[in-house]
Write an enzyme that holds these catalytic residues in place. Structure first.
Site, PDB file in Angstrom:
ATOM      1  N   GLU A  28       0.814  -1.216   0.000  1.00  0.00           N
ATOM      2  CA  GLU A  28       0.000   0.000   0.000  1.00  0.00           C
ATOM      3  C   GLU A  28       0.850   1.270   0.000  1.00  0.00           C
ATOM      4  O   GLU A  28       0.340   2.356   0.265  1.00  0.00           O
ATOM      5  CB  GLU A  28      -0.970  -0.013   1.180  1.00  0.00           C
ATOM      6  N   ILE A  97      -7.732 -17.733  -2.393  1.00  0.00           N
ATOM      7  CA  ILE A  97      -7.555 -17.478  -0.963  1.00  0.00           C
ATOM      8  C   ILE A  97      -8.312 -16.223  -0.538  1.00  0.00           C
ATOM      9  O   ILE A  97      -9.037 -16.237   0.473  1.00  0.00           O
ATOM     10  CB  ILE A  97      -6.067 -17.391  -0.600  1.00  0.00           C
ATOM     11  N   GLY A  98      -8.162 -15.138  -1.262  1.00  0.00           N
ATOM     12  CA  GLY A  98      -8.874 -13.908  -0.914  1.00  0.00           C
ATOM     13  C   GLY A  98     -10.374 -14.112  -0.925  1.00  0.00           C
ATOM     14  O   GLY A  98     -11.083 -13.662  -0.017  1.00  0.00           O
ATOM     15  N   ASN A 125      -5.971   1.076  -6.096  1.00  0.00           N
ATOM     16  CA  ASN A 125      -5.765  -0.376  -6.082  1.00  0.00           C
ATOM     17  C   ASN A 125      -6.774  -1.065  -7.003  1.00  0.00           C
ATOM     18  O   ASN A 125      -7.701  -1.729  -6.566  1.00  0.00           O
ATOM     19  CB  ASN A 125      -5.859  -0.902  -4.649  1.00  0.00           C
ATOM     20  N   TYR A 132     -13.187  -7.045  -5.686  1.00  0.00           N
ATOM     21  CA  TYR A 132     -14.315  -6.820  -4.788  1.00  0.00           C
ATOM     22  C   TYR A 132     -15.616  -6.648  -5.571  1.00  0.00           C
ATOM     23  O   TYR A 132     -16.662  -7.184  -5.188  1.00  0.00           O
ATOM     24  CB  TYR A 132     -14.077  -5.602  -3.899  1.00  0.00           C
TER      25      TYR A 132
END
Length: 164
Positions: A28, A97-98, A125, A132
């Site tokens: 980040e 995994i996420g 990002n 998402y």
């Protein structure tokens, strides 16, 4: 594809989770921003009054984690889950995994009768934003987050003392 399991973090995972927090900070673009120490993380997750919870994705090592805590909505009158951090090691990305971590949190939110699961993502990002959105998450563009910290926090608290 790596086989992995999800499990609640244990006190023995503190060092590995902290290392991933540092990796997240590097990703980040804030490599020096993490002030948290292993004792602080241990106390936050496993102390007498835990502030948060964590789940880890593990194969032969911990590949990713999610740290979350309970929030509350006065509008719904229900709790929510707030995802503070989610990170998967770069070499382990693309293996589900996420998504597994988020699915686990969604199921936990349902189990707890929460009104929502929410989190933030940095506006630059794009890979995370696309990920998402692919899961059905919606950006809350009309909201702006504010923060008071450091000297400004102390000054605000002092105002309360003087006028309270």
């Amino acid at each position: 594809m790596t086989d992995f399991i999800l499990r609640n973090a244990t006190p023995g995972d503190t060092g590995a989770v902290l290392a991933l927090v540092h990796d997240l900070a590097i990703y980040e673009r804030a490599p020096n921003a993490v002030a948290m120490t292993a004792p602080m993380l241990h106390a936050a997750l496993f102390g007498a009054r835990p502030l948060a919870q964590a789940i880890v994705a593990e194969a032969t090592e911990i590949l990713g984690f999610a740290v979350y805590f309970t929030s509350f909505s006065t509008w719904t009158g229900k709790a929510g889950l707030y995802l503070e951090d989610l990170f998967v090691k770069p070499a382990a990305r693309g293996q589900g995994i996420g998504k597994a971590l988020l699915r686990h949190l969604a199921a936990e939110a349902i189990r707890r009768d929460c009104a929502r699961l929410e989190w933030q993502v940095l506006d630059w990002n794009e890979p995370a934003i696309a990920f998402y959105k692919s899961l059905g998450a919606e950006p809350l563009d009309e909201w702006t987050r504010y923060r008071v910290k450091g000297e400004a926090l102390a000054a605000l608290a002092q105002q309360e003392i003087q006028h309270g």
